[in-house]
Design an enzyme around this catalytic site. Structure first.
Site, PDB file in Angstrom:
ATOM      1  N   GLU A  61       0.807  -1.225   0.000  1.00  0.00           N
ATOM      2  CA  GLU A  61       0.000   0.000   0.000  1.00  0.00           C
ATOM      3  C   GLU A  61       0.840   1.274   0.000  1.00  0.00           C
ATOM      4  O   GLU A  61       0.589   2.164  -0.839  1.00  0.00           O
ATOM      5  CB  GLU A  61      -0.966   0.001   1.197  1.00  0.00           C
ATOM      6  CG  GLU A  61      -1.959  -1.147   1.206  1.00  0.00           C
ATOM      7  CD  GLU A  61      -1.484  -2.334   2.027  1.00  0.00           C
ATOM      8  OE1 GLU A  61      -2.333  -2.970   2.691  1.00  0.00           O
ATOM      9  OE2 GLU A  61      -0.256  -2.618   2.004  1.00  0.00           O
ATOM     10  N   LEU A 213      18.169 -29.063  -5.978  1.00  0.00           N
ATOM     11  CA  LEU A 213      16.902 -28.420  -5.612  1.00  0.00           C
ATOM     12  C   LEU A 213      16.897 -26.903  -5.776  1.00  0.00           C
ATOM     13  O   LEU A 213      16.134 -26.205  -5.120  1.00  0.00           O
ATOM     14  CB  LEU A 213      16.497 -28.775  -4.170  1.00  0.00           C
ATOM     15  CG  LEU A 213      16.236 -30.255  -3.869  1.00  0.00           C
ATOM     16  CD1 LEU A 213      15.824 -30.425  -2.410  1.00  0.00           C
ATOM     17  CD2 LEU A 213      15.175 -30.825  -4.788  1.00  0.00           C
TER      18      LEU A 213
END
Length: 374
Positions: A61, A213
């Site tokens: 915001e 990974l």
């Protein structure tokens, strides 16, 4: 209360898409999207956009309001989650909205965090701002699932990813590598990794496959999430790819509380983070305790990638929120690891998991299922 319009849904959809850019980057905070819009008879104009910054601050915001500047006065703010109302490391977003002179706030979801939980909306209404809630709530919930799970369930959101061959196998028992899916499906999995806070496997997969990974998409390696291994006895070899790269991309080894101290120390010396948790009745790591430990560390979403034992354990403990099943025409044959029966039941019609998407991914098929909310 004013009902949402088609225009509200349009801009909220844009805010939701904006919020997805921060998935996997903002933990422990949620990735929120915010758009400031000026509406006039001649049309609407976007004044500012914001998405939660990496690391969780600044919030969406104030970024959108800063872009809008003085033009925000009298405008509408579209935001995917209830603005915060408490003082933390940054001032409350609700106060910033009031000070900017926003006339109307359209929001997708209430924030269940006890520090907010309606107080953000109350602050806005007290200032005379019109508040419309619940706009595109179902769509927003998908991107905020990690935050909602961590706050309401005390654990991260869990996405179980599996690839299954035409003969319903998920791999081989030996160390022979056999790709089950094609390049398009594997690239999509890389995107799933980017959007997760952590990737989780069992030590069996680590020992057999020796994976790294990390995110392998060009230019995206820095977006690799935390790598987590469930390893009750701290058996991960110090020579493994995971241990060897722990200083570059975090590796978190969740061990049983009775794991040998010498193994813990040896791996910790390589930069592997050790997290002991209680073991279950079977002597293995309690998956619920593992998830609780990750949540305590700020992890909000986990991509479970392997193998059969881990998938079965998480489903048996009712800890899976979403399943992504890639189906292939590849045949594994003798020596293959069967798709666990509990997974077959979970993806079968009539289970507690409902299909929400079916689509082709190259030569393979993807079925995504969400846990039923009923």
């Amino acid at each position: 209360m004013t009902r949402p319009s088609a225009l509200d849904e349009r801009f909220m959809g844009a805010a939701i898409r904006l919020a997805r850019r921060g998935l996997g980057l903002t933990a422990p905070n949620p990735s929120v999207g915010a758009i400031v819009v000026a509406t006039a008879p001649e049309g609407s104009r976007v004044l500012g956009r914001g998405v939660t910054a990496p690391g969780g601050r600044p919030h969406a915001e104030p970024q959108a309001l800063r872009q809008a500047g003085p033009a925000a006065r009298g405008a509408t703010l579209y935001v995917t989650l209830e603005p915060c109302s408490h003082h933390g490391k940054t001032p409350p977003c609700a106060d910033a909205i009031v000070e900017a002179g926003i006339a109307r706030v359209v929001c997708a979801l209430d924030d269940p965090d006890p520090r907010v939980a309606g107080r953000g909306f109350a602050r806005l209404r007290e200032a005379g701002i019109e508040v419309v809630t619940g706009v595109c709530a179902a769509e927003a919930r998908d991107g905020l699932a990690g935050h909602l799970a961590r706050v309401t369930l005390g654990r991260p959101h869990v996405l179980l990813k599996l690839a299954v061959s035409a003969d319903r196998r998920i791999g081989r028992r030996d160390a022979a590598k056999l790709p089950i899916t094609g390049p398009a499906a594997r690239a999509l999995v890389q995107t799933m990794r980017i959007e997760a806070d952590a990737i989780l496997i069992g030590v069996g997969t680590a020992l057999v496959d020796d994976p790294d990974l990390t995110v392998r998409l060009p230019g995206a390696s820095a977006l690799s999430p935390i790598r987590v291994v469930l390893d009750d006895a701290a058996r991960l070899p110090g020579t493994s790819r995971l241990a060897a790269t722990a200083a570059d991309v975090p590796v978190r080894l969740i061990v049983a509380d009775r794991a040998p101290d010498d193994r813990r120390r040896a791996l910790a010396a390589l930069g592997v983070e050790i997290r002991p948790v209680p073991h279950g009745r079977d002597g293995r790591i309690d998956p619920a305790a593992a998830l609780a430990a990750l949540a305590a560390d700020g992890v909000t979403s986990v991509l479970v990638e392997g193998g059969a034992a881990v998938a079965a354990a998480f489903l048996a403990a009712d800890l899976v929120d979403e399943i992504a099943l890639f189906e292939s025409d590849v045949v594994v044959g003798d020596g293959g690891v069967d798709l666990p029966a509990i997974v077959e039941r979970a993806v079968a019609p009539g289970s507690s998991f409902l299909p929400v998407e079916r689509r082709a991914v190259g030569p393979d098929r993807l079925v995504r299922l969400h846990r039923s909310q009923s």
